[in-house]
Design a protein around this motif. Structure first.
Motif, mmCIF file in Angstrom:
data_model
loop_
_atom_site.group_PDB
_atom_site.id
_atom_site.type_symbol
_atom_site.label_atom_id
_atom_site.label_comp_id
_atom_site.label_asym_id
_atom_site.label_seq_id
_atom_site.Cartn_x
_atom_site.Cartn_y
_atom_site.Cartn_z
ATOM 1 N N SER A 2 0.833 -1.208 0.000
ATOM 2 C CA SER A 2 0.000 0.000 0.000
ATOM 3 C C SER A 2 0.869 1.259 0.000
ATOM 4 C CB SER A 2 -0.926 -0.003 1.219
ATOM 5 O OG SER A 2 -1.668 1.190 1.296
ATOM 6 N N ASP A 3 1.935 1.241 0.803
ATOM 7 C CA ASP A 3 2.859 2.379 0.848
ATOM 8 C C ASP A 3 3.499 2.616 -0.525
ATOM 9 O OD1 ASP A 3 2.353 2.739 3.537
ATOM 10 O OD2 ASP A 3 4.144 1.669 4.211
ATOM 11 N N ILE A 4 3.869 1.533 -1.189
ATOM 12 C CA ILE A 4 4.508 1.652 -2.500
ATOM 13 C C ILE A 4 3.496 2.092 -3.555
ATOM 14 C CG2 ILE A 4 5.758 0.410 -4.315
ATOM 15 C CD1 ILE A 4 6.867 -1.406 -2.106
ATOM 16 N N ASN A 5 2.272 1.596 -3.462
ATOM 17 C CA ASN A 5 1.235 1.980 -4.430
ATOM 18 C C ASN A 5 0.914 3.473 -4.361
ATOM 19 O OD1 ASN A 5 0.767 -0.460 -5.749
ATOM 20 N ND2 ASN A 5 -0.610 -1.199 -4.135
ATOM 21 N N VAL A 6 0.953 4.038 -3.165
ATOM 22 C CA VAL A 6 0.731 5.483 -3.018
ATOM 23 C C VAL A 6 1.806 6.241 -3.800
ATOM 24 C CG1 VAL A 6 0.796 7.415 -1.393
ATOM 25 C CG2 VAL A 6 -0.478 5.342 -0.805
ATOM 26 N N MET A 7 3.061 5.819 -3.636
ATOM 27 C CA MET A 7 4.167 6.451 -4.356
ATOM 28 C C MET A 7 4.035 6.227 -5.866
ATOM 29 S SD MET A 7 8.277 5.885 -3.719
ATOM 30 C CE MET A 7 8.087 4.129 -3.489
ATOM 31 N N ASP A 8 3.695 5.016 -6.248
ATOM 32 C CA ASP A 8 3.568 4.644 -7.654
ATOM 33 C C ASP A 8 2.470 5.445 -8.359
ATOM 34 O OD1 ASP A 8 3.599 3.277 -10.081
ATOM 35 O OD2 ASP A 8 2.403 1.616 -9.317
ATOM 36 N N LYS A 9 1.275 5.465 -7.782
ATOM 37 C CA LYS A 9 0.146 6.160 -8.407
ATOM 38 C C LYS A 9 0.367 7.672 -8.457
ATOM 39 C CE LYS A 9 -1.961 2.337 -9.134
ATOM 40 N NZ LYS A 9 -1.907 1.789 -10.503
ATOM 41 N N GLY A 10 0.977 8.200 -7.395
ATOM 42 C CA GLY A 10 1.288 9.632 -7.374
ATOM 43 C C GLY A 10 2.259 10.003 -8.474
ATOM 44 N N ALA A 11 3.263 9.134 -8.676
ATOM 45 C CA ALA A 11 4.253 9.380 -9.728
ATOM 46 C C ALA A 11 3.612 9.298 -11.109
ATOM 47 C CB ALA A 11 5.395 8.375 -9.612
ATOM 48 N N GLU A 12 2.778 8.295 -11.304
ATOM 49 C CA GLU A 12 2.088 8.148 -12.598
ATOM 50 C C GLU A 12 1.282 9.394 -12.946
ATOM 51 O OE1 GLU A 12 -0.339 4.683 -12.416
ATOM 52 O OE2 GLU A 12 1.222 3.363 -13.211
ATOM 53 N N ALA A 13 0.541 9.907 -11.961
ATOM 54 C CA ALA A 13 -0.317 11.072 -12.191
ATOM 55 C C ALA A 13 0.493 12.299 -12.584
ATOM 56 C CB ALA A 13 -1.149 11.365 -10.939
ATOM 57 N N ILE A 14 1.618 12.494 -11.936
ATOM 58 C CA ILE A 14 2.437 13.689 -12.202
ATOM 59 C C ILE A 14 3.242 13.541 -13.490
ATOM 60 C CG2 ILE A 14 4.412 15.019 -11.368
ATOM 61 C CD1 ILE A 14 3.265 14.763 -8.568
ATOM 62 N N PHE A 15 3.894 12.397 -13.684
ATOM 63 C CA PHE A 15 4.727 12.228 -14.874
ATOM 64 C C PHE A 15 3.901 12.254 -16.160
ATOM 65 C CE2 PHE A 15 7.824 9.836 -11.985
ATOM 66 C CZ PHE A 15 8.624 10.955 -11.803
ATOM 67 N N SER A 16 2.659 11.795 -16.095
ATOM 68 C CA SER A 16 1.813 11.802 -17.292
ATOM 69 C C SER A 16 1.465 13.220 -17.740
ATOM 70 C CB SER A 16 0.520 11.018 -17.023
ATOM 71 O OG SER A 16 -0.267 11.669 -16.032
ATOM 72 N N GLN A 17 1.607 14.200 -16.828
ATOM 73 C CA GLN A 17 1.289 15.593 -17.152
ATOM 74 C C GLN A 17 2.526 16.432 -17.467
ATOM 75 O OE1 GLN A 17 -1.948 16.524 -17.372
ATOM 76 N NE2 GLN A 17 -2.433 14.390 -16.889
ATOM 77 N N MET A 18 3.717 15.818 -17.324
ATOM 78 C CA MET A 18 4.949 16.586 -17.501
ATOM 79 C C MET A 18 5.333 16.669 -18.975
ATOM 80 S SD MET A 18 7.295 15.231 -14.326
ATOM 81 C CE MET A 18 8.761 16.054 -14.953
ATOM 82 N N PRO A 19 5.559 17.884 -19.511
ATOM 83 C CA PRO A 19 5.974 18.013 -20.914
ATOM 84 C C PRO A 19 7.421 17.571 -21.124
ATOM 85 C CG PRO A 19 5.938 20.159 -19.844
ATOM 86 C CD PRO A 19 5.362 19.193 -18.853
ATOM 87 N N GLU A 20 8.269 17.802 -20.135
ATOM 88 C CA GLU A 20 9.688 17.443 -20.238
ATOM 89 C C GLU A 20 9.972 16.316 -19.261
ATOM 90 O OE1 GLU A 20 12.972 16.654 -21.322
ATOM 91 O OE2 GLU A 20 12.327 18.479 -22.331
ATOM 92 N N LYS A 21 10.436 15.191 -19.789
ATOM 93 C CA LYS A 21 10.568 14.007 -18.941
ATOM 94 C C LYS A 21 11.974 13.427 -18.954
ATOM 95 C CE LYS A 21 5.754 12.691 -19.659
ATOM 96 N NZ LYS A 21 4.827 11.599 -20.041
ATOM 97 N N ALA A 22 12.996 14.260 -19.012
ATOM 98 C CA ALA A 22 14.381 13.791 -19.015
ATOM 99 C C ALA A 22 15.057 14.132 -17.698
ATOM 100 C CB ALA A 22 15.146 14.413 -20.176
ATOM 101 N N PHE A 23 15.969 13.276 -17.277
ATOM 102 C CA PHE A 23 16.796 13.575 -16.096
ATOM 103 C C PHE A 23 18.205 13.068 -16.355
ATOM 104 C CE2 PHE A 23 15.131 9.344 -15.297
ATOM 105 C CZ PHE A 23 16.199 8.649 -14.729
ATOM 106 N N MET A 24 19.168 13.658 -15.671
ATOM 107 C CA MET A 24 20.569 13.292 -15.837
ATOM 108 C C MET A 24 21.083 12.650 -14.553
ATOM 109 S SD MET A 24 23.735 15.662 -17.220
ATOM 110 C CE MET A 24 23.218 15.472 -18.933
ATOM 111 N N ILE A 25 21.928 11.632 -14.720
ATOM 112 C CA ILE A 25 22.469 10.891 -13.580
ATOM 113 C C ILE A 25 23.880 10.456 -13.938
ATOM 114 C CG2 ILE A 25 21.547 8.683 -14.410
ATOM 115 C CD1 ILE A 25 20.954 7.996 -11.443
ATOM 116 N N TYR A 26 24.743 10.335 -12.936
ATOM 117 C CA TYR A 26 26.114 9.925 -13.244
ATOM 118 C C TYR A 26 26.149 8.472 -13.718
ATOM 119 C CZ TYR A 26 31.090 9.270 -13.205
ATOM 120 O OH TYR A 26 32.376 8.999 -13.607
ATOM 121 N N HIS A 27 25.699 7.555 -12.866
ATOM 122 C CA HIS A 27 25.665 6.122 -13.187
ATOM 123 C C HIS A 27 24.214 5.725 -13.445
ATOM 124 C CE1 HIS A 27 26.675 1.832 -12.839
ATOM 125 N NE2 HIS A 27 25.652 1.695 -12.012
ATOM 126 N N PRO A 28 23.897 5.038 -14.543
ATOM 127 C CA PRO A 28 22.498 4.800 -14.932
ATOM 128 C C PRO A 28 21.779 3.779 -14.048
ATOM 129 C CG PRO A 28 23.972 3.619 -16.414
ATOM 130 C CD PRO A 28 24.845 4.449 -15.524
#
Length: 289
Positions: free
Chosen positions: A175-201
Motif C-alpha cells: 500500500s505504501d509503495i502503491n501510493v508512491m507509484d500512483k502519485g508518480a504516474e499522475a504527475i509524470f503523465s502531465q509533464m511536458p519534459e521528462k528527461a533527467f541526468m544521472i552519473y551512473h544509470p
C-alpha cells in the motif's frame, strides 16, 4: 599416565573439538543472507525481527567491486537461504564461491517474474552486466513490487504459521509503495519534459516504467571523456535539466562540472539505502520537480 588413560583423554578432546566445530557450522534457520540493504528492509517490513539478515554488500560499497569479508562468508555458511537480486556483478563474481561447500543453502533469484531491461551489452566500470541485463530492479516502485512479492512468498514458506501476520505486513508495505507509484504516474503523465541526468544509470527501470529519459554521464562504464562531457552539456541544455543525480558510491567531480556549467542542482541519492521507502520517495520527489 597409562596408555588407556591417554587414549581416553585424546578421545575426549577429539569429541569435544568435533562438537565445538559442529556448533560453529550449525545451520541457523533464522539467518537469511541477501546481497543488498533494500532486501533487509523488505524482509523486516514483512517478517519483523523473526529472521536475522546477513547483508553481503554493506553501506557505501559498490555491487560492482565489493568483496565479502571472512565474517560475512562465515555467516553465509550458517545461512539456510540466500535471496539474490539476480544479475548484479557481485553475485556473478561470488555466487559459486559463496555456495561452495554449503549444499544446505537454498539460493533463490528474486528477479523472477520481472520484465528485465536487456541490451546487447551493458558495461558499468570494469564489468559487464550478465547477458546485457540492467540489474537495478530495486530502484523502481513497479519492479520492486514483484521483488517484494517474491520475498513474501519465500518468507511464508519459511514460517507458514505466520502467514496471516506476514500477509498483513506485506499488504501494508505494498500500500505504501502503491501510493508512491500512483502519485508518480499522475504527475509524470502531465509533464511536458521528462528527461533527467544521472552519473551512473541506476534509475533505468524508473525511466522505463514512467516514460522518462535517463541521460547517463558515465560513458561505457567509465568517467566521461572531454568529448562526451561536451555532448552531455549539450543534452542537458537541450532538455533544460536543472537536477543531476549522483549516487553515493561514485566520484562527484565530473557531475559537479556539468552542474556548474548549466546551473543545475546536484543531488546525491542512495538507491542502496536500507531505508528504501524513504529514499525512493525522496528520489521520486526530485524527479517530479
Amino acid at each position: 599416565m597409562n596408555k588407556i588413560t591417554l587414549f581416553l583423554l585424546f578421545l575426549g578432546l577429539s569429541l569435544g573439538f568435533q562438537s565445538c566445530n559442529s556448533k560453529q557450522n550449525k545451520v541457523d534457520n533464522k539467518l537469511i543472507s541477501v546481497s543488498i540493504l533494500p532486501q533487509k528492509y523488505f524482509i523486516e517490513r514483512i517478517a519483523g525481527k523473526d529472521f536475522r539478515v546477513n547483508v553481503l554488500i554493506p553501506p557505501g560499497a559498490s555491487p560492482a567491486s565489493y568483496e565479502p569479508t571472512p565474517k560475512q562468508m562465515k555467516d553465509m555458511s550458517k545461512s539456510s537461504l540466500y535471496l539474490r537480486i539476480g544479475h548484479i556483478p557481485f553475485e556473478k563474481a561470488w555466487l559459486n564461491k559463496l555456495l561452495e561447500g554449503n549444499d544446505h543453502i537454498k539460493s533463490v533469484d528474486m528477479s523472477e517474474g520481472i520484465e528485465l531491461i536487456k541490451g546487447t551489452e551493458v558495461r558499468h566500470g570494469d564489468h559487464f552486466h550478465e547477458g546485457g541485463i540492467d540489474p537495478h530492479i530495486w530502484s523502481s516502485p513497479k519492479t520492486a513490487k514483484q521483488l517484494i512479492a517474491n520475498t513474501f512468498k519465500v518468507l511464508v514458506q519459511l514460517a507458514p504459521e505466520k502467514e496471516q501476520e506476514y500477509t498483513g505486513n506485506y499488504m501494508k508495505l505494498m500500500s505504501d509503495i502503491n501510493v508512491m507509484d500512483k502519485g508518480a504516474e499522475a504527475i509524470f503523465s502531465q509533464m511536458p519534459e521528462k528527461a533527467f541526468m544521472i552519473y551512473h544509470p541506476a534509475l533505468s527501470y524508473i525511466a522505463r516504467d514512467y516514460g522518462l529519459t535517463q541521460i547517463s554521464i558515465e560513458h561505457d562504464g567509465k568517467a566521461p571523456s572531454p568529448a562526451h562531457m561536451k555532448k552531455m552539456l549539450h543534452q542537458a541544455k537541450a532538455h533544460n535539466i536543472k537536477t543531476i543525480f549522483l549516487q553515493k558510491q561514485f566520484n562527484i567531480e565530473n557531475a559537479q562540472v556539468i552542474a556548474k556549467e548549466i546551473d543545475a542542482e546536484l543531488i546525491q541519492i542512495d538507491p542502496l539505502s536500507e531505508d528504501w521507502l524513504t529514499e525512493m520517495n525522496r528520489i521520486m520527489t526530485y524527479l517530479k520537480k
